[in-house]
Design a protein around this motif. Structure first.
Motif, PDB file in Angstrom:
ATOM      1  N   PRO A 169       1.304 -20.667  67.136  1.00 49.94           N
ATOM      2  CA  PRO A 169       1.900 -19.344  67.373  1.00 49.94           C
ATOM      3  C   PRO A 169       2.027 -18.955  68.846  1.00 49.94           C
ATOM      4  CG  PRO A 169       0.199 -19.245  65.676  1.00 49.94           C
ATOM      5  CD  PRO A 169       0.080 -20.583  66.332  1.00 49.94           C
ATOM      6  N   GLU A 170       1.437 -19.723  69.762  1.00 45.98           N
ATOM      7  CA  GLU A 170       1.525 -19.411  71.192  1.00 45.98           C
ATOM      8  C   GLU A 170       2.482 -20.347  71.923  1.00 45.98           C
ATOM      9  OE1 GLU A 170      -0.452 -16.725  72.448  1.00 45.98           O
ATOM     10  OE2 GLU A 170      -0.510 -16.503  70.273  1.00 45.98           O
ATOM     11  N   TYR A 171       3.344 -21.046  71.185  1.00 46.34           N
ATOM     12  CA  TYR A 171       4.204 -22.079  71.758  1.00 46.34           C
ATOM     13  C   TYR A 171       5.477 -21.429  72.310  1.00 46.34           C
ATOM     14  CZ  TYR A 171       6.480 -26.715  71.946  1.00 46.34           C
ATOM     15  OH  TYR A 171       7.104 -27.866  72.339  1.00 46.34           O
ATOM     16  N   ALA A 172       5.496 -21.181  73.610  1.00 45.14           N
ATOM     17  CA  ALA A 172       6.575 -20.391  74.227  1.00 45.14           C
ATOM     18  C   ALA A 172       7.940 -21.059  74.093  1.00 45.14           C
ATOM     19  CB  ALA A 172       6.260 -20.162  75.702  1.00 45.14           C
ATOM     20  N   GLU A 173       8.030 -22.356  74.340  1.00 44.34           N
ATOM     21  CA  GLU A 173       9.337 -23.021  74.302  1.00 44.34           C
ATOM     22  C   GLU A 173       9.983 -22.910  72.923  1.00 44.34           C
ATOM     23  OE1 GLU A 173      11.560 -27.308  75.002  1.00 44.34           O
ATOM     24  OE2 GLU A 173       9.392 -27.181  75.265  1.00 44.34           O
ATOM     25  N   ALA A 174       9.181 -22.977  71.864  1.00 47.63           N
ATOM     26  CA  ALA A 174       9.731 -22.864  70.514  1.00 47.63           C
ATOM     27  C   ALA A 174      10.371 -21.493  70.304  1.00 47.63           C
ATOM     28  CB  ALA A 174       8.636 -23.111  69.479  1.00 47.63           C
ATOM     29  N   TYR A 175       9.726 -20.440  70.821  1.00 48.46           N
ATOM     30  CA  TYR A 175      10.306 -19.089  70.714  1.00 48.46           C
ATOM     31  C   TYR A 175      11.630 -19.010  71.475  1.00 48.46           C
ATOM     32  CZ  TYR A 175       6.006 -17.174  68.686  1.00 48.46           C
ATOM     33  OH  TYR A 175       4.941 -16.911  67.868  1.00 48.46           O
ATOM     34  N   ARG A 176      11.694 -19.680  72.638  1.00 51.89           N
ATOM     35  CA  ARG A 176      12.930 -19.653  73.423  1.00 51.89           C
ATOM     36  C   ARG A 176      14.102 -20.265  72.661  1.00 51.89           C
ATOM     37  NH1 ARG A 176      13.806 -24.448  77.336  1.00 51.89           N
ATOM     38  NH2 ARG A 176      11.775 -23.830  78.142  1.00 51.89           N
ATOM     39  N   TRP A 177      13.912 -21.463  72.120  1.00 53.82           N
ATOM     40  CA  TRP A 177      15.003 -22.114  71.393  1.00 53.82           C
ATOM     41  C   TRP A 177      15.338 -21.361  70.109  1.00 53.82           C
ATOM     42  CZ3 TRP A 177      17.812 -24.889  74.243  1.00 53.82           C
ATOM     43  CH2 TRP A 177      17.278 -25.713  75.236  1.00 53.82           C
ATOM     44  N   LEU A 178      14.340 -20.772  69.484  1.00 57.64           N
ATOM     45  CA  LEU A 178      14.599 -19.946  68.309  1.00 57.64           C
ATOM     46  C   LEU A 178      15.487 -18.764  68.684  1.00 57.64           C
ATOM     47  CD1 LEU A 178      14.119 -19.207  65.344  1.00 57.64           C
ATOM     48  CD2 LEU A 178      11.976 -18.110  66.046  1.00 57.64           C
ATOM     49  N   ALA A 179      15.169 -18.102  69.780  1.00 55.12           N
ATOM     50  CA  ALA A 179      15.968 -16.960  70.233  1.00 55.12           C
ATOM     51  C   ALA A 179      17.402 -17.369  70.511  1.00 55.12           C
ATOM     52  CB  ALA A 179      15.336 -16.363  71.497  1.00 55.12           C
ATOM     53  N   LEU A 180      17.587 -18.501  71.189  1.00 56.66           N
ATOM     54  CA  LEU A 180      18.933 -18.925  71.563  1.00 56.66           C
ATOM     55  C   LEU A 180      19.767 -19.281  70.336  1.00 56.66           C
ATOM     56  CD1 LEU A 180      20.709 -19.332  74.031  1.00 56.66           C
ATOM     57  CD2 LEU A 180      19.940 -21.715  74.119  1.00 56.66           C
ATOM     58  N   ASN A 181      19.172 -19.954  69.371  1.00 56.96           N
ATOM     59  CA  ASN A 181      19.910 -20.293  68.153  1.00 56.96           C
ATOM     60  C   ASN A 181      20.255 -19.049  67.339  1.00 56.96           C
ATOM     61  OD1 ASN A 181      20.265 -23.377  67.495  1.00 56.96           O
ATOM     62  ND2 ASN A 181      18.281 -23.215  68.512  1.00 56.96           N
ATOM     63  N   LEU A 182      19.334 -18.099  67.256  1.00 60.80           N
ATOM     64  CA  LEU A 182      19.618 -16.844  66.553  1.00 60.80           C
ATOM     65  C   LEU A 182      20.750 -16.083  67.248  1.00 60.80           C
ATOM     66  CD1 LEU A 182      15.955 -15.691  65.871  1.00 60.80           C
ATOM     67  CD2 LEU A 182      17.637 -16.272  64.111  1.00 60.80           C
ATOM     68  N   TRP A 183      20.705 -16.057  68.575  1.00 59.34           N
ATOM     69  CA  TRP A 183      21.736 -15.338  69.327  1.00 59.34           C
ATOM     70  C   TRP A 183      23.107 -15.986  69.160  1.00 59.34           C
ATOM     71  CZ3 TRP A 183      24.400 -16.899  73.929  1.00 59.34           C
ATOM     72  CH2 TRP A 183      25.200 -15.894  74.476  1.00 59.34           C
ATOM     73  N   CYS A 184      23.175 -17.305  69.307  1.00 59.30           N
ATOM     74  CA  CYS A 184      24.457 -18.001  69.124  1.00 59.30           C
ATOM     75  C   CYS A 184      25.001 -17.789  67.714  1.00 59.30           C
ATOM     76  CB  CYS A 184      24.284 -19.499  69.397  1.00 59.30           C
ATOM     77  SG  CYS A 184      24.113 -19.906  71.142  1.00 59.30           S
ATOM     78  N   GLY A 185      24.104 -17.715  66.738  1.00 60.10           N
ATOM     79  CA  GLY A 185      24.548 -17.542  65.358  1.00 60.10           C
ATOM     80  C   GLY A 185      25.376 -16.282  65.160  1.00 60.10           C
ATOM     81  N   TRP A 186      24.870 -15.148  65.663  1.00 62.25           N
ATOM     82  CA  TRP A 186      25.637 -13.916  65.427  1.00 62.25           C
ATOM     83  C   TRP A 186      26.724 -13.716  66.485  1.00 62.25           C
ATOM     84  CZ3 TRP A 186      26.248  -9.924  68.809  1.00 62.25           C
ATOM     85  CH2 TRP A 186      25.316  -9.761  69.827  1.00 62.25           C
ATOM     86  N   GLU A 187      26.536 -14.297  67.663  1.00 57.40           N
ATOM     87  CA  GLU A 187      27.514 -14.098  68.739  1.00 57.40           C
ATOM     88  C   GLU A 187      28.759 -14.965  68.551  1.00 57.40           C
ATOM     89  OE1 GLU A 187      28.957 -12.513  72.376  1.00 57.40           O
ATOM     90  OE2 GLU A 187      27.138 -11.947  71.314  1.00 57.40           O
ATOM     91  N   PHE A 188      28.588 -16.196  68.022  1.00 57.29           N
ATOM     92  CA  PHE A 188      29.700 -17.144  67.980  1.00 57.29           C
ATOM     93  C   PHE A 188      30.038 -17.671  66.595  1.00 57.29           C
ATOM     94  CE2 PHE A 188      27.761 -17.784  72.244  1.00 57.29           C
ATOM     95  CZ  PHE A 188      28.813 -17.317  73.001  1.00 57.29           C
TER      96      PHE A 188
END
Length: 580
Positions: free
Chosen positions: A370-389
């Motif tokens: 649960p403290e794995y920062a890079e995983a949160y980053r890629w999760l955020a980017l994929n979620l953002w691309c999903g609704w944006e594009f």
């Protein structure tokens, strides 16, 4: 009776057509038709016969050719482009006949003398993806020819093609006869000048394990070494996307160094077995030919991150001496979570379906650590691309994307990747001051972060500073000479905003860029040049993949700070015939 006449067989299909055929016909119909007829007779037909092919049919400006061998098809296509370039030599631009070619190896239906089926359809779609003077081939073709022909291949990634259920892996063929350099007016494969600071590229490490499933682990090791070296301000470091263009290719290291514009290369291999990992690494001076440093590491698998740090430290010391160590990035505490994140990282940002797979892997990684920062980053980017594009639901993905990006930065503010992802999301939320602060922090932490330079250019263009945006993309392209296609989308957008429509068209026609999202901007650029037939065709093709697009919704959703920029884009879309 029809079934008796029809049969199936495996064939290599080459589809070719003439770039800008309608424009050539409009300018001089008689001359264009005569030139096409002459080139079919003196160039195409003899080459097809020499390479044991069969011309299936000629359709106006296009031709369909069948080969029994993928090797013969690619060899014929390369020679065809070479001969066409020779025939164009000395002609004015408005009389040059330039081809784009697609080749697929697949199942076809033979009916009389004609061919049908997905094997033919994919070849036609690849031809549409190819840029002027280019040859694009399917992954099935690449697998057959990669060690049999002395040509280079650039992987363009998975491409979604019309009426084909699964994305197609596409490669572009590079050869000494490639005409794309002439068309774009730049020698893309020429040696790049060396930077003022020590410059290095980390080549993809070789997987020495018997288990092919370890390939992703070894690729992740390569990417992490690049990331750690990139954070050293005293070095110039090539981005991972560009070095992975050489994976699986047997290319002289001096040529790689010339093409990437670096002096030093790191080569290595890794073997993982029974809870241990063995890494061999060597640092090469590609100009002098010297081996500056080589070492073998044989450690427990749990020590993998310590090994990465040790390798990075030795390389930095060998090239620039002892420097102030940049703030450490946080590391995962669970090796299984790390491997899930590496798998998600390798998927890239390609389609909605791939993004969903990445999200699934990243959520599993976070559950384990649960403290794995890079995983949160890629999760955020994929979620953002999903609704944006990709037409994924805005609610709750929009709010969740920002929350996950904020979480990544909170967990590890020293990771430049976390910072630029948050900066991108905040910028599109119109929180511009916060976005600018995150990008500034990114480039302080990692001046070699090519993705950050390229992504920031988007927001700078929409802020009414397209000339600065072009420079940002140029910096990104120098750090990442074989970039993902969205770099060129950003460059084309800035060129359009500068009203440099010719350059925008050339950029957006590149095969790396020529995707569903770029057609909209390409249509506007063509319309501004008065090439209305081509503009409307691109607009229609864009709407096939984006049936819900409206100019009004686009205008309202974009993080545009300069109203003149907004109106300029709106005018181009209207001229191209996109719906209000």
């Amino acid at each position: 009776m029809a079934e008796e006449r029809s049969q199936r067989r495996l064939a290599a299909i080459m589809a070719a057509d003439v770039v800008g055929y309608s424009r050539l016909i409009e300018q001089n119909e008689a001359s264009t038709l005569a030139a096409l007829k002459e080139r079919r007779r003196t160039i195409l037909a003899p080459l097809v016969a020499h390479h044991h092919g069969r011309i299936v049919k000629v359709m106006g400006d296009g031709v369909l050719v069948e080969f029994g061998s993928a090797v013969n098809a690619v060899a014929c296509a390369v020679e065809l482009q070479h001969r066409m370039a020779e025939a164009n030599d000395g002609l004015p631009e408005d009389r040059k006949v330039v081809l784009r070619i697609g080749i697929n190896l697949g199942d076809v239906v033979v009916d009389g003398g004609d061919l049908y089926g997905d094997g033919v359809n994919v070849a036609n779609r690849l031809q549409g993806i190819a840029g002027p003077g280019d040859i694009c081939v399917a992954g099935s073709v690449y697998d057959q020819v990669k060690r049999k022909l002395d040509f280079g291949f650039d992987e363009l990634g998975l491409q979604t093609v019309k009426n084909i259920a699964e994305p197609v892996l596409v490669y572009r063929v590079w050869s000494s006869s490639s005409t794309m350099q002439d068309y774009y007016g730049q020698a893309e494969k020429a040696a790049l000048p060396l930077p003022g600071k020590p410059s290095i590229a980390v080549l993809p490490f070789t997987n020495m394990s018997n288990d092919t499933e370890q390939e992703t682990f070894v690729d992740g090791l390569t990417e992490d070494l690049i990331t750690d070296l990139s954070r050293t301000s005293g070095l110039f470091v090539i981005a991972s996307n560009s070095v992975f263009a050489y994976k699986g290719r047997y290319v002289d290291v001096r040529r790689i160094a010339r093409e990437l514009g670096v002096r030093y290369l790191l080569e290595g291999s890794a073997r993982r077995a029974a809870g241990r990992v063995r890494i061999n690494a060597q640092l090469i001076d590609a100009i002098g030919g010297d081996h500056l440093w080589a070492e073998r590491f044989d450690r427990s698998l749990e020590d993998i991150f310590a090994v990465q740090d040790e390798v990075t430290g030795k390389i930095v010391e060998a090239l620039v001496g002892r420097l102030t160590t940049p703030p450490a990035r946080s590391r995962p505490t669970n090796l299984e979570a790390y491997e899930l994140c590496v798998r998600a990282r390798a998927l890239g940002l390609q389609t909605a379906l791939v993004a969903r797979e990445a999200i699934f892997l990243l959520e599993r990684a976070i559950a384990l650590d649960p403290e794995y920062a890079e995983a949160y980053r890629w999760l955020a980017l994929n979620l953002w691309c999903g609704w944006e594009f990709w037409d994924e639901p805005m609610d709750p993905n929009r709010a969740r994307a920002e929350a996950e990006a904020q979480r990544a930065v909170a967990l590890d503010p020293n990771d430049a990747g976390n910072r630029w992802v948050l900066g991108t999301i905040l910028g599109h939320e119109r929180r511009w001051a916060e976005s600018d602060a995150e990008f500034d922090a990114t480039l302080r932490l990692d001046p070699n972060c090519a993705d950050a330079w390229a992504m920031r250019s988007d927001l700078i263009t929409l802020n009414g500073r397209p000339a600065d945006a072009v420079e940002y993309v140029r910096k990104a392209l120098r750090l990442n000479p074989h970039p993902p296609g969205w770099y060129y989308w950003m460059l084309g957008q800035a060129q359009y905003a500068l009203r440099d429509y010719e350059s925008a068209v050339q950029t957006l026609l590149r095969p790396e860029t020529y995707r569903t999202t770029s057609r909209r901007l390409l249509a506007a650029s063509l319309a501004q040049l008065g090439r209305m037939e081509e503009a409307r065709q691109e607009a229609e093709m864009f709407m096939i993949s984006n049936p819900n697009f409206t100019i009004r919704h686009w205008s309202a959703s974009q993080p545009i700070r300069d109203e003149d920029v907004r109106q300029h884009f709106v005018d181009g879309y209207r001229m191209a015939g996109l719906p209000e």
